[in-house]
Design a protein around this motif. Structure first.
Motif, short mmCIF file in Angstrom:
data_model
loop_
_atom_site.label_atom_id
_atom_site.label_comp_id
_atom_site.label_asym_id
_atom_site.label_seq_id
_atom_site.Cartn_x
_atom_site.Cartn_y
_atom_site.Cartn_z
N ASN A 44 17.12 13.10 15.28
CA ASN A 44 16.16 13.93 15.77
C ASN A 44 16.56 14.35 17.43
OD1 ASN A 44 15.22 11.77 17.49
ND2 ASN A 44 13.19 11.89 15.88
N SER A 45 15.91 15.06 17.89
CA SER A 45 16.16 15.49 19.39
C SER A 45 16.18 14.37 20.42
CB SER A 45 15.24 16.40 19.83
OG SER A 45 14.00 16.25 19.69
N SER A 46 15.37 13.30 20.05
CA SER A 46 15.18 12.16 20.90
C SER A 46 16.11 11.09 20.51
CB SER A 46 13.76 11.50 20.57
OG SER A 46 12.61 12.61 21.20
N GLY A 47 17.06 11.25 19.60
CA GLY A 47 18.30 10.33 19.36
C GLY A 47 17.64 9.47 18.39
N GLN A 48 16.62 9.67 17.27
CA GLN A 48 16.13 8.73 16.48
C GLN A 48 16.23 8.93 14.94
OE1 GLN A 48 12.22 9.01 18.18
NE2 GLN A 48 12.43 7.08 19.54
N LEU A 49 16.18 8.01 14.41
CA LEU A 49 15.82 7.97 12.84
C LEU A 49 14.58 7.44 12.67
CD1 LEU A 49 19.42 7.59 11.00
CD2 LEU A 49 18.33 9.80 11.43
N ASP B 126 10.68 13.04 8.96
CA ASP B 126 9.55 14.03 8.31
C ASP B 126 10.32 14.87 7.30
OD1 ASP B 126 7.31 13.10 9.74
OD2 ASP B 126 7.73 14.44 11.61
N GLY B 127 11.26 14.58 6.63
CA GLY B 127 12.05 15.23 5.79
C GLY B 127 11.51 15.01 4.21
N SER B 128 12.27 15.34 3.37
CA SER B 128 11.68 15.20 2.00
C SER B 128 11.83 13.82 1.73
CB SER B 128 12.71 15.71 0.97
OG SER B 128 12.96 17.22 1.39
N TYR B 129 10.78 13.44 0.59
CA TYR B 129 10.58 12.11 0.09
C TYR B 129 11.74 11.84 -0.68
CZ TYR B 129 6.04 11.68 2.39
OH TYR B 129 5.05 11.59 3.23
N VAL B 130 12.24 10.46 -0.73
CA VAL B 130 13.22 9.92 -1.53
C VAL B 130 12.68 8.68 -2.24
CG1 VAL B 130 15.43 8.70 -1.94
CG2 VAL B 130 15.19 10.70 -0.03
N GLY C 236 0.69 -1.32 -0.06
CA GLY C 236 -0.03 -0.13 0.08
C GLY C 236 0.72 1.20 0.11
N ALA C 237 0.18 2.39 -0.56
CA ALA C 237 1.02 3.62 -0.60
C ALA C 237 0.75 4.35 0.51
CB ALA C 237 0.36 4.31 -1.97
N HIS C 238 -0.57 4.40 1.21
CA HIS C 238 -0.75 5.15 2.29
C HIS C 238 -1.96 4.31 2.99
CE1 HIS C 238 0.69 8.82 0.64
NE2 HIS C 238 0.23 8.70 -0.46
N PRO C 239 -1.69 4.45 4.45
CA PRO C 239 -0.72 5.41 5.06
C PRO C 239 0.68 4.72 5.12
CG PRO C 239 -1.90 3.99 6.82
CD PRO C 239 -2.42 3.78 5.44
N LEU C 240 1.63 5.56 5.44
CA LEU C 240 3.08 5.01 5.27
C LEU C 240 3.20 4.10 6.62
CD1 LEU C 240 4.62 8.71 4.74
CD2 LEU C 240 4.96 6.60 3.33
N ASP C 241 4.17 3.09 6.47
CA ASP C 241 4.44 2.22 7.36
C ASP C 241 5.82 2.78 8.06
OD1 ASP C 241 4.66 0.39 9.36
OD2 ASP C 241 4.92 -1.43 7.96
N HIS C 242 6.21 2.39 9.11
CA HIS C 242 7.56 2.92 10.05
C HIS C 242 8.17 1.90 10.42
CE1 HIS C 242 4.25 6.34 10.04
NE2 HIS C 242 3.45 5.30 10.47
N ILE D 86 11.86 6.39 10.11
CA ILE D 86 11.84 6.26 8.64
C ILE D 86 10.36 5.69 8.16
CG2 ILE D 86 12.83 4.76 6.75
CD1 ILE D 86 14.98 4.03 8.90
N ASP D 87 9.65 6.56 7.42
CA ASP D 87 8.40 6.33 6.78
C ASP D 87 8.82 5.89 5.32
OD1 ASP D 87 7.38 7.59 9.42
OD2 ASP D 87 7.22 9.53 8.30
N TYR D 88 7.84 4.84 5.13
CA TYR D 88 8.07 4.34 3.79
C TYR D 88 6.73 3.69 3.41
CZ TYR D 88 8.17 -0.38 6.17
OH TYR D 88 7.73 -1.40 6.94
N ALA D 89 6.73 3.45 2.14
CA ALA D 89 5.58 2.74 1.43
C ALA D 89 5.89 2.51 0.04
CB ALA D 89 4.42 3.96 1.36
N ALA D 90 4.90 1.90 -0.71
CA ALA D 90 5.06 1.37 -2.12
C ALA D 90 4.82 2.71 -2.88
CB ALA D 90 4.39 0.25 -2.68
N THR D 91 5.07 2.74 -4.19
CA THR D 91 4.70 4.04 -5.04
C THR D 91 5.10 3.35 -6.62
OG1 THR D 91 5.27 6.22 -5.68
CG2 THR D 91 7.15 4.91 -5.43
N GLY D 92 4.64 4.30 -7.65
CA GLY D 92 4.68 3.75 -8.89
C GLY D 92 3.49 2.76 -9.03
N THR D 93 3.62 1.52 -9.96
CA THR D 93 2.59 0.95 -10.46
C THR D 93 2.38 -0.13 -9.76
OG1 THR D 93 4.16 -0.20 -11.91
CG2 THR D 93 2.90 1.68 -12.97
#
Length: 223
Positions: free
Chosen positions: A161-166, A131-135, A89-95, A168-175
């Motif tokens: 981040n300020s909590s010492g974390q990365l 919550d940065g730019s999408y790649v 699924g494309a939305h919602p993003l998984d983490h 990562i929000d991710y999902a499928a895209t394209g077709t």
């Protein structure tokens, strides 16, 4: 370097990052319901304070005939790229989240993503960190048997981040509505061992004492 492999197989290669040698330790996990892992080991097998949490839709393995890496230049890499956790699924993003990092410090993140070589629709990953730019990766039909940047792995540098974390929000895209992640590598700033910190402290005191003796002043200069 922290390495995570979504597999039941043991993998001790370097994948796309060879700065820490051709033989590295990988933390392996393969849970359909996800897992929260504390004190991940570094690539040399020593312990760390880094944690990792993920919650996929499921996990999967490929047969040798389905994995392009099994017949690639280094078949041992199939132990990394021949299994995965997946999200549909494309939305919602998984983490998924790395924790226990140094707030504000930069970390290199490798995300490996390649499915079976017989998928009907090429798969494509989209993600963001803190919550940065999408790649977005290049659409992948699973037929590449070597590590290829942008195609079956994506590399970027991100600040904890300020909590010492990365986070990562991710999902499928394209077709395709499915995306897989085979593994991750996290490379960050070196932290001195406790013994090294003691030596640094002694060195600093000796340096300050020499300066004090040379200048004849009673105060210790700031270092």
């Amino acid at each position: 370097m922290i390495n995570v492999n979504f597999s039941t197989d043991v993998y001790n290669g370097a994948a796309a990052s060879t700065d820490f040698g051709s033989s590295q330790f990988w933390n392996k996990t393969f849970s359909r319901s996800g897992e929260s892992i504390t004190n991940l080991k570094n690539s040399d097998g020593d312990g760390s304070t880094v944690s990792f949490v993920y919650d996929p839709d499921g996990v999967g393995t490929m047969s040798h005939s389905e994995s392009a890496f099994y017949t690639g230049t280094n078949p041992a890499d199939d132990n990394l790229m021949g299994s995965y956790m997946y999200y549909t699924g494309a939305h919602p993003l998984d983490h998924m989240t790395f924790g226990g990092l140094v707030a504000g410090e930069n970390y290199e993140l490798y995300i490996y993503t390649q499915s079976e070589n017989n998928v009907e629709i090429p798969e494509q990953l989209i993600f963001r960190v803190n919550d940065g730019s999408y790649v977005t990766s290049t659409a992948n039909n699973g037929k590449t048997g070597t590590f290829t940047p942008g195609l079956n792995y994506v590399l970027g540098t991100y600040s904890a981040n300020s909590s010492g974390q990365l986070v990562i929000d991710y999902a499928a895209t394209g077709t395709s509505n499915r995306v897989v992640i085979n593994g991750l590598q996290l490379r960050g700033p070196a932290t001195p061992e406790p013994a090294s910190l003691v030596l640094l402290g002694i060195g600093g005191l000796l340096g300050a004492r020499r300066l004090k003796k040379k200048s004849g002043k009673t105060s210790v200069p700031a270092v």
